[in-house]
Design a protein around this motif. Sequence first.
Motif, mmCIF file in Angstrom:
data_model
loop_
_atom_site.group_PDB
_atom_site.id
_atom_site.type_symbol
_atom_site.label_atom_id
_atom_site.label_comp_id
_atom_site.label_asym_id
_atom_site.label_seq_id
_atom_site.Cartn_x
_atom_site.Cartn_y
_atom_site.Cartn_z
ATOM 1 N N SER A 37 -5.923 3.332 -5.412
ATOM 2 C CA SER A 37 -6.348 1.963 -5.094
ATOM 3 C C SER A 37 -5.166 1.118 -4.653
ATOM 4 O O SER A 37 -5.263 0.348 -3.689
ATOM 5 N N GLN A 38 -4.045 1.271 -5.341
ATOM 6 C CA GLN A 38 -2.830 0.541 -4.968
ATOM 7 C C GLN A 38 -2.393 0.943 -3.560
ATOM 8 O O GLN A 38 -2.046 0.101 -2.734
ATOM 9 N N ARG A 39 -2.440 2.231 -3.283
ATOM 10 C CA ARG A 39 -2.053 2.752 -1.968
ATOM 11 C C ARG A 39 -2.997 2.249 -0.883
ATOM 12 O O ARG A 39 -2.563 1.793 0.181
ATOM 13 N N TRP A 40 -4.305 2.291 -1.148
ATOM 14 C CA TRP A 40 -5.287 1.825 -0.155
ATOM 15 C C TRP A 40 -5.107 0.343 0.151
ATOM 16 O O TRP A 40 -5.195 -0.073 1.313
ATOM 17 N N ARG A 41 -4.858 -0.451 -0.880
ATOM 18 C CA ARG A 41 -4.639 -1.896 -0.670
ATOM 19 C C ARG A 41 -3.387 -2.126 0.175
ATOM 20 O O ARG A 41 -3.372 -2.978 1.067
ATOM 21 N N ALA A 42 -2.329 -1.382 -0.099
ATOM 22 C CA ALA A 42 -1.099 -1.518 0.673
ATOM 23 C C ALA A 42 -1.320 -1.107 2.125
ATOM 24 O O ALA A 42 -0.831 -1.770 3.041
ATOM 25 N N GLU A 43 -2.064 -0.030 2.341
ATOM 26 C CA GLU A 43 -2.358 0.413 3.708
ATOM 27 C C GLU A 43 -3.122 -0.666 4.465
ATOM 28 O O GLU A 43 -2.825 -0.941 5.639
ATOM 29 N N GLU A 44 -4.059 -1.275 3.812
ATOM 30 C CA GLU A 44 -4.845 -2.341 4.450
ATOM 31 C C GLU A 44 -3.976 -3.561 4.735
ATOM 32 O O GLU A 44 -4.019 -4.128 5.823
ATOM 33 N N ARG A 45 -3.164 -3.944 3.764
ATOM 34 C CA ARG A 45 -2.314 -5.137 3.884
ATOM 35 C C ARG A 45 -1.249 -4.958 4.969
ATOM 36 O O ARG A 45 -0.923 -5.896 5.694
ATOM 37 N N LEU A 46 -0.722 -3.747 5.114
ATOM 38 C CA LEU A 46 0.405 -3.501 6.013
ATOM 39 C C LEU A 46 0.015 -2.900 7.361
ATOM 40 O O LEU A 46 0.879 -2.646 8.203
ATOM 41 N N GLU A 47 -1.265 -2.691 7.592
ATOM 42 C CA GLU A 47 -1.711 -1.993 8.799
ATOM 43 C C GLU A 47 -1.139 -2.586 10.085
ATOM 44 O O GLU A 47 -0.596 -1.853 10.922
ATOM 45 N N ALA A 48 -1.229 -3.871 10.269
ATOM 46 C CA ALA A 48 -0.761 -4.487 11.515
ATOM 47 C C ALA A 48 0.738 -4.271 11.714
ATOM 48 O O ALA A 48 1.182 -3.927 12.818
ATOM 49 N N GLU A 49 1.514 -4.438 10.645
ATOM 50 C CA GLU A 49 2.962 -4.236 10.752
ATOM 51 C C GLU A 49 3.302 -2.772 11.025
ATOM 52 O O GLU A 49 4.207 -2.476 11.807
ATOM 53 N N ILE A 50 2.594 -1.872 10.374
ATOM 54 C CA ILE A 50 2.830 -0.445 10.589
ATOM 55 C C ILE A 50 2.539 -0.073 12.045
ATOM 56 O O ILE A 50 3.323 0.640 12.680
ATOM 57 N N LEU A 51 1.450 -0.576 12.587
ATOM 58 C CA LEU A 51 1.109 -0.278 13.984
ATOM 59 C C LEU A 51 2.150 -0.853 14.943
ATOM 60 O O LEU A 51 2.497 -0.210 15.944
ATOM 61 N N GLN A 52 2.676 -2.049 14.649
ATOM 62 C CA GLN A 52 3.748 -2.622 15.475
ATOM 63 C C GLN A 52 4.993 -1.752 15.406
ATOM 64 O O GLN A 52 5.649 -1.490 16.421
ATOM 65 N N ASP A 53 5.310 -1.284 14.198
ATOM 66 C CA ASP A 53 6.468 -0.411 14.032
ATOM 67 C C ASP A 53 6.272 0.893 14.787
ATOM 68 O O ASP A 53 7.224 1.424 15.377
ATOM 69 N N CYS A 54 5.068 1.420 14.800
ATOM 70 C CA CYS A 54 4.785 2.659 15.540
ATOM 71 C C CYS A 54 5.072 2.473 17.021
ATOM 72 O O CYS A 54 5.646 3.362 17.662
ATOM 73 N N GLU A 55 4.687 1.339 17.568
ATOM 74 C CA GLU A 55 4.971 1.065 18.980
ATOM 75 C C GLU A 55 6.472 1.043 19.229
ATOM 76 O O GLU A 55 6.955 1.590 20.229
ATOM 77 N N LYS A 56 7.230 0.419 18.328
ATOM 78 C CA LYS A 56 8.692 0.371 18.477
ATOM 79 C C LYS A 56 9.292 1.774 18.356
ATOM 80 O O LYS A 56 10.231 2.112 19.078
ATOM 81 N N LEU A 57 8.762 2.571 17.445
ATOM 82 C CA LEU A 57 9.265 3.940 17.267
ATOM 83 C C LEU A 57 9.005 4.794 18.505
ATOM 84 O O LEU A 57 9.861 5.588 18.911
ATOM 85 N N ILE A 58 7.850 4.617 19.121
ATOM 86 C CA ILE A 58 7.511 5.367 20.334
ATOM 87 C C ILE A 58 8.492 5.040 21.450
ATOM 88 O O ILE A 58 8.935 5.924 22.180
ATOM 89 N N VAL A 59 8.872 3.778 21.563
ATOM 90 C CA VAL A 59 9.821 3.366 22.598
ATOM 91 C C VAL A 59 11.214 3.925 22.290
ATOM 92 O O VAL A 59 11.890 4.470 23.167
ATOM 93 N N ARG A 60 11.639 3.800 21.036
ATOM 94 C CA ARG A 60 12.994 4.231 20.652
ATOM 95 C C ARG A 60 13.158 5.752 20.733
ATOM 96 O O ARG A 60 14.198 6.246 21.129
ATOM 97 N N GLU A 89 -5.985 7.307 -13.847
ATOM 98 C CA GLU A 89 -4.639 6.991 -13.357
ATOM 99 C C GLU A 89 -4.520 7.288 -11.864
ATOM 100 O O GLU A 89 -3.909 6.513 -11.123
ATOM 101 N N ILE A 90 -5.103 8.381 -11.446
ATOM 102 C CA ILE A 90 -5.068 8.730 -10.017
ATOM 103 C C ILE A 90 -5.815 7.687 -9.197
ATOM 104 O O ILE A 90 -5.340 7.258 -8.149
ATOM 105 N N PHE A 91 -6.965 7.251 -9.681
ATOM 106 C CA PHE A 91 -7.728 6.231 -8.962
ATOM 107 C C PHE A 91 -6.933 4.930 -8.882
ATOM 108 O O PHE A 91 -6.934 4.266 -7.844
ATOM 109 N N LYS A 92 -6.235 4.582 -9.946
ATOM 110 C CA LYS A 92 -5.422 3.359 -9.952
ATOM 111 C C LYS A 92 -4.324 3.458 -8.887
ATOM 112 O O LYS A 92 -4.096 2.505 -8.132
ATOM 113 N N MET A 93 -3.643 4.605 -8.822
ATOM 114 C CA MET A 93 -2.596 4.795 -7.808
ATOM 115 C C MET A 93 -3.192 4.789 -6.399
ATOM 116 O O MET A 93 -2.634 4.177 -5.486
#
Length: 99
Positions: free
Chosen positions: A63-86, A57-61
């Motif tokens: 894996s879901q988290r790792w896939r989301a991190e990979e899928r959302l990486e570019a958006e998260i990094l863009q958001d980080c830039e906006k947060l640094i400015v704000r 069950e832990i591996f399943k969770m």
Amino acid sequence: KQCEYSEGCLRVWVLISQYSFDEEVDLQQSYPGVYQMYDEVKEMPTHDARKKYSKKEIFKMDSQRWRAEERLEAEILQDCEKLIVRFKAAAGSENVVFQ
């Protein structure tokens, strides 16, 4: 990249969702990557709570988290830039040391 995106997004989302902005801010629209990552993992157990689950069950969770991190990486990094400015550091705070 000092921590996994999921951990960072959980921490940042809690902080910005409690912040008193001067004007109305739609956080989900302003920081979609951080929000999506937060939403993906907010119900996942952490620390001692994970010990209640089987390794499978832990591996399943994870894996879901790792896939989301990979899928959302570019958006998260863009958001980080906006947060640094704000949320610019206060003048002179570059010399503050936390212990």
